[in-house]
Write a protein that holds these residues in place. Structure first.
Motif, PDB file in Angstrom:
ATOM      1  N   VAL A 172     -15.948   7.477  70.914  1.00  0.00           N
ATOM      2  CA  VAL A 172     -17.003   7.835  71.863  1.00  0.00           C
ATOM      3  C   VAL A 172     -18.196   6.910  71.615  1.00  0.00           C
ATOM      4  N   PRO A 173     -18.425   5.920  72.496  1.00  0.00           N
ATOM      5  CA  PRO A 173     -19.599   5.067  72.287  1.00  0.00           C
ATOM      6  C   PRO A 173     -20.868   5.855  72.617  1.00  0.00           C
ATOM      7  N   THR A 174     -21.823   5.820  71.734  1.00  0.00           N
ATOM      8  CA  THR A 174     -23.103   6.499  71.978  1.00  0.00           C
ATOM      9  C   THR A 174     -24.166   5.927  71.053  1.00  0.00           C
ATOM     10  N   PRO A 175     -25.389   5.727  71.586  1.00  0.00           N
ATOM     11  CA  PRO A 175     -26.434   5.185  70.697  1.00  0.00           C
ATOM     12  C   PRO A 175     -26.762   6.129  69.554  1.00  0.00           C
ATOM     13  N   SER A 176     -26.359   7.400  69.672  1.00  0.00           N
ATOM     14  CA  SER A 176     -26.653   8.327  68.580  1.00  0.00           C
ATOM     15  C   SER A 176     -25.480   8.439  67.602  1.00  0.00           C
ATOM     16  N   PRO A 201     -16.208   5.535  77.342  1.00  0.00           N
ATOM     17  CA  PRO A 201     -17.546   5.045  77.690  1.00  0.00           C
ATOM     18  C   PRO A 201     -18.198   5.921  78.759  1.00  0.00           C
ATOM     19  N   ALA A 202     -19.424   6.375  78.496  1.00  0.00           N
ATOM     20  CA  ALA A 202     -20.116   7.262  79.432  1.00  0.00           C
ATOM     21  C   ALA A 202     -21.156   6.494  80.242  1.00  0.00           C
ATOM     22  N   ARG A 203     -21.717   7.171  81.192  1.00  0.00           N
ATOM     23  CA  ARG A 203     -22.874   6.687  81.980  1.00  0.00           C
ATOM     24  C   ARG A 203     -23.894   7.822  81.965  1.00  0.00           C
ATOM     25  N   TYR A 204     -24.969   7.706  82.722  1.00  0.00           N
ATOM     26  CA  TYR A 204     -26.011   8.741  82.794  1.00  0.00           C
ATOM     27  C   TYR A 204     -26.533   9.043  81.372  1.00  0.00           C
ATOM     28  N   GLU A 205     -26.760  10.323  81.067  1.00  0.00           N
ATOM     29  CA  GLU A 205     -27.282  10.675  79.739  1.00  0.00           C
ATOM     30  C   GLU A 205     -26.161  10.986  78.748  1.00  0.00           C
ATOM     31  N   GLY A 206     -24.938  10.682  79.127  1.00  0.00           N
ATOM     32  CA  GLY A 206     -23.814  10.916  78.226  1.00  0.00           C
ATOM     33  C   GLY A 206     -22.946  12.070  78.707  1.00  0.00           C
ATOM     34  N   ILE A 207     -21.982  12.455  77.840  1.00  0.00           N
ATOM     35  CA  ILE A 207     -20.967  13.457  78.190  1.00  0.00           C
ATOM     36  C   ILE A 207     -21.392  14.820  77.649  1.00  0.00           C
ATOM     37  N   LEU A 255     -19.601   6.269  67.908  1.00  0.00           N
ATOM     38  CA  LEU A 255     -20.034   4.987  67.349  1.00  0.00           C
ATOM     39  C   LEU A 255     -21.090   4.306  68.214  1.00  0.00           C
ATOM     40  N   SER A 256     -22.082   3.727  67.532  1.00  0.00           N
ATOM     41  CA  SER A 256     -23.140   2.987  68.216  1.00  0.00           C
ATOM     42  C   SER A 256     -23.009   1.506  67.889  1.00  0.00           C
ATOM     43  N   ILE A 257     -23.191   0.635  68.892  1.00  0.00           N
ATOM     44  CA  ILE A 257     -23.107  -0.805  68.586  1.00  0.00           C
ATOM     45  C   ILE A 257     -24.478  -1.392  68.249  1.00  0.00           C
ATOM     46  N   GLY A 258     -25.521  -0.581  68.204  1.00  0.00           N
ATOM     47  CA  GLY A 258     -26.816  -1.130  67.807  1.00  0.00           C
ATOM     48  C   GLY A 258     -27.941  -0.207  68.217  1.00  0.00           C
ATOM     49  N   ASP A 259     -29.099  -0.472  67.673  1.00  0.00           N
ATOM     50  CA  ASP A 259     -30.256   0.386  67.927  1.00  0.00           C
ATOM     51  C   ASP A 259     -30.962  -0.007  69.212  1.00  0.00           C
ATOM     52  N   TYR A 260     -30.273   0.143  70.312  1.00  0.00           N
ATOM     53  CA  TYR A 260     -30.833  -0.078  71.638  1.00  0.00           C
ATOM     54  C   TYR A 260     -29.988   0.734  72.596  1.00  0.00           C
ATOM     55  N   VAL A 261     -30.521   0.983  73.791  1.00  0.00           N
ATOM     56  CA  VAL A 261     -29.797   1.847  74.728  1.00  0.00           C
ATOM     57  C   VAL A 261     -29.365   1.039  75.951  1.00  0.00           C
ATOM     58  N   LEU A 262     -28.059   1.019  76.184  1.00  0.00           N
ATOM     59  CA  LEU A 262     -27.499   0.351  77.366  1.00  0.00           C
ATOM     60  C   LEU A 262     -27.322   1.387  78.464  1.00  0.00           C
ATOM     61  N   ALA A 263     -27.021   0.902  79.669  1.00  0.00           N
ATOM     62  CA  ALA A 263     -26.848   1.840  80.788  1.00  0.00           C
ATOM     63  C   ALA A 263     -25.513   2.559  80.721  1.00  0.00           C
ATOM     64  N   GLY A 264     -24.543   1.970  80.013  1.00  0.00           N
ATOM     65  CA  GLY A 264     -23.229   2.602  79.954  1.00  0.00           C
ATOM     66  C   GLY A 264     -22.449   2.143  78.738  1.00  0.00           C
ATOM     67  N   GLY A 265     -21.337   2.805  78.479  1.00  0.00           N
ATOM     68  CA  GLY A 265     -20.558   2.516  77.272  1.00  0.00           C
ATOM     69  C   GLY A 265     -19.498   1.444  77.446  1.00  0.00           C
ATOM     70  N   GLU A 266     -19.399   0.835  78.658  1.00  0.00           N
ATOM     71  CA  GLU A 266     -18.330  -0.142  78.868  1.00  0.00           C
ATOM     72  C   GLU A 266     -18.540  -1.395  78.018  1.00  0.00           C
ATOM     73  N   ALA A 267     -19.776  -1.910  77.980  1.00  0.00           N
ATOM     74  CA  ALA A 267     -20.032  -3.110  77.162  1.00  0.00           C
ATOM     75  C   ALA A 267     -19.761  -2.806  75.680  1.00  0.00           C
ATOM     76  N   PRO A 268     -20.210  -1.655  75.154  1.00  0.00           N
ATOM     77  CA  PRO A 268     -19.829  -1.322  73.778  1.00  0.00           C
ATOM     78  C   PRO A 268     -18.310  -1.277  73.567  1.00  0.00           C
ATOM     79  N   VAL A 269     -17.558  -0.814  74.564  1.00  0.00           N
ATOM     80  CA  VAL A 269     -16.094  -0.797  74.404  1.00  0.00           C
ATOM     81  C   VAL A 269     -15.570  -2.230  74.293  1.00  0.00           C
TER      82      VAL A 269
HETATM   83  N1  SAM Z   1     -29.681   9.393  76.500  1.00  0.00           N
HETATM   84  C1  SAM Z   1     -28.711   8.783  75.659  1.00  0.00           C
HETATM   85  C2  SAM Z   1     -29.298   8.642  74.268  1.00  0.00           C
HETATM   86  O1  SAM Z   1     -30.482   8.356  74.150  1.00  0.00           O
HETATM   87  O2  SAM Z   1     -28.525   8.721  73.283  1.00  0.00           O
HETATM   88  C3  SAM Z   1     -28.362   7.411  76.184  1.00  0.00           C
HETATM   89  C4  SAM Z   1     -27.348   7.413  77.265  1.00  0.00           C
HETATM   90  S1  SAM Z   1     -26.937   5.787  77.789  1.00  0.00           S
HETATM   91  C5  SAM Z   1     -28.056   5.537  79.091  1.00  0.00           C
HETATM   92  C6  SAM Z   1     -25.418   6.028  78.611  1.00  0.00           C
HETATM   93  C7  SAM Z   1     -24.195   5.679  77.814  1.00  0.00           C
HETATM   94  O3  SAM Z   1     -24.202   4.310  77.451  1.00  0.00           O
HETATM   95  C8  SAM Z   1     -24.008   6.402  76.500  1.00  0.00           C
HETATM   96  O4  SAM Z   1     -23.508   7.699  76.666  1.00  0.00           O
HETATM   97  C9  SAM Z   1     -23.003   5.502  75.811  1.00  0.00           C
HETATM   98  O5  SAM Z   1     -21.688   5.686  76.308  1.00  0.00           O
HETATM   99  C10 SAM Z   1     -23.484   4.126  76.256  1.00  0.00           C
HETATM  100  N2  SAM Z   1     -24.365   3.444  75.285  1.00  0.00           N
HETATM  101  C11 SAM Z   1     -25.638   3.070  75.510  1.00  0.00           C
HETATM  102  N3  SAM Z   1     -26.152   2.447  74.433  1.00  0.00           N
HETATM  103  C12 SAM Z   1     -25.164   2.409  73.506  1.00  0.00           C
HETATM  104  C13 SAM Z   1     -25.089   1.898  72.180  1.00  0.00           C
HETATM  105  N4  SAM Z   1     -26.116   1.310  71.584  1.00  0.00           N
HETATM  106  N5  SAM Z   1     -23.919   2.031  71.515  1.00  0.00           N
HETATM  107  C14 SAM Z   1     -22.868   2.639  72.095  1.00  0.00           C
HETATM  108  N6  SAM Z   1     -22.892   3.150  73.344  1.00  0.00           N
HETATM  109  C15 SAM Z   1     -24.015   3.044  74.047  1.00  0.00           C
END
Ligand code: SAM
Length: 274
Positions: free
Chosen positions: A90-94, A116-122, A139-153
């Motif tokens: 599960v890609p997620t910045p957290s 990979p999620a979009r919006y605020e996650g699953i 898993l997080s690929i770094g300390d930044y927030v992308l719009a979706g999890g596809e690039a992390p995948v």
């Molecule tokens: N509100 C969420 C938070 O602050 O943790 C961010 C959601 S982000 C806009 C949408 C999705 O992008 C996430 O659920 C995840 O799948 C993916 N994503 C964004 N940044 C990522 C990161 N640094 N590593 C892995 N996945 C990331």
């Protein structure tokens, strides 16, 4: 290895058809299946998101399509082989930071399913539900927030795929990589050069032409220290000093590093220019 990716943007995963991963697929080393999450929706708008409980900005991905998708994918792989169980990534910045060590761990698994999620996650319940039955890695690929999890995948799949036996032309290629477990652990890889021997008036270090393997290995390690102390001092600070031999300590001292009271190395002199 089998890889499944569930996404609302299947076309985002097109790069999995090119280069190293594409070739591994063509050779049958990787069985990659990309699924459109919307196939598991049942309303006319193929809705995958809804407003968050508790209020706040953004939308949250609904649990039902994810549950149906994951059940169907898991079912497709487990019928017949009882012990074929996927690791769900599960890609997620957290999440836990994705590192080379985790890439090595994942490369040993027979089957990975990425979500990979979009919006605020699953919706959290999905992670809890599958976490009760399967190995789920957030898993997080770094300390930044992308719009979706596809690039992390794409990042994680490439890091894992190049470690699979037979995927890289030269199996030794990843031995000296930055972060690779082994002799260079906790050191970044130093600079690399190729022909011609002179380009725009710039030569290459003489030692690389010496043919002396011992000296070349030492030079590479010294350069790794130079680069690591400059760019990632935290890697040296956390290294068990027992990993440093006499020559390492000499190089560290030249770079302005020495042991502190606890024996661990830290900067003891002002920055030395790279
Ligand atoms: N509100 C969420 C938070 O602050 O943790 C961010 C959601 S982000 C806009 C949408 C999705 O992008 C996430 O659920 C995840 O799948 C993916 N994503 C964004 N940044 C990522 C990161 N640094 N590593 C892995 N996945 C990331």
């Amino acid at each position: 290895m089998r890889l499944d990716v569930v996404t609302i943007f299947p076309e985002y995963l097109e790069p999995l058809n090119v280069s190293l991963v594409g070739k591994a697929r063509a050779r049958g080393q990787l069985d990659v299946r990309v699924h459109d999450l919307r196939e598991w929706t049942h309303d006319k708008h193929n809705t995958v998101d809804d407003t968050p409980y508790g209020g706040g900005p953004g939308m949250v991905m609904k649990p039902e399509p994810w549950g149906e998708a994951l059940d169907a994918i898991i079912e497709s792989g487990t019928s017949g082989t009882e012990d074929a169980r996927p690791t769900i990534v599960v890609p997620t910045p957290s999440g836990e930071p994705f590192t080379q060590e985790i890439a090595v761990e994942l490369a040993e698994k027979p089957w990975l399913v990425f979500t990979p999620a979009r919006y605020e996650g699953i919706d959290r319940r999905v992670i809890e539900e599958y976490g009760d039955h399967y190995d789920v890695r957030e898993l997080s690929i770094g300390d930044y927030v992308l719009a979706g999890g596809e690039a992390p995948v794409l990042v994680m799949v490439e890091a894992v795929a190049r470690l699979l036996p037979g995927v890289l032309g030269n199996a030794e290629s990843h031995r000296d990589d930055s972060f690779a477990p082994g002799a260079m652990a906790d050191l970044l890889e130093g600079p690399v050069y190729t022909k011609p021997p002179e380009w725009r008036g710039r030569g290459i270090p003489d030692v690389l032409l010496s043919g002396h393997h011992g000296k070349i290995a030492r030079w590479r390690r010294d350069e790794a220290f130079r680069r690591t102390t400059a760019n990632r001092p935290d890697l040296i600070e956390r290294t068990d000093p027992a990993a440093f031999d006499k020559k390492d300590r000499e190089m560290l001292s030249i770079l302005g590093w020495g042991p502190g009271e606890d024996g661990r190395f830290g900067r003891v002199a002002p920055d030395v220019e790279e």
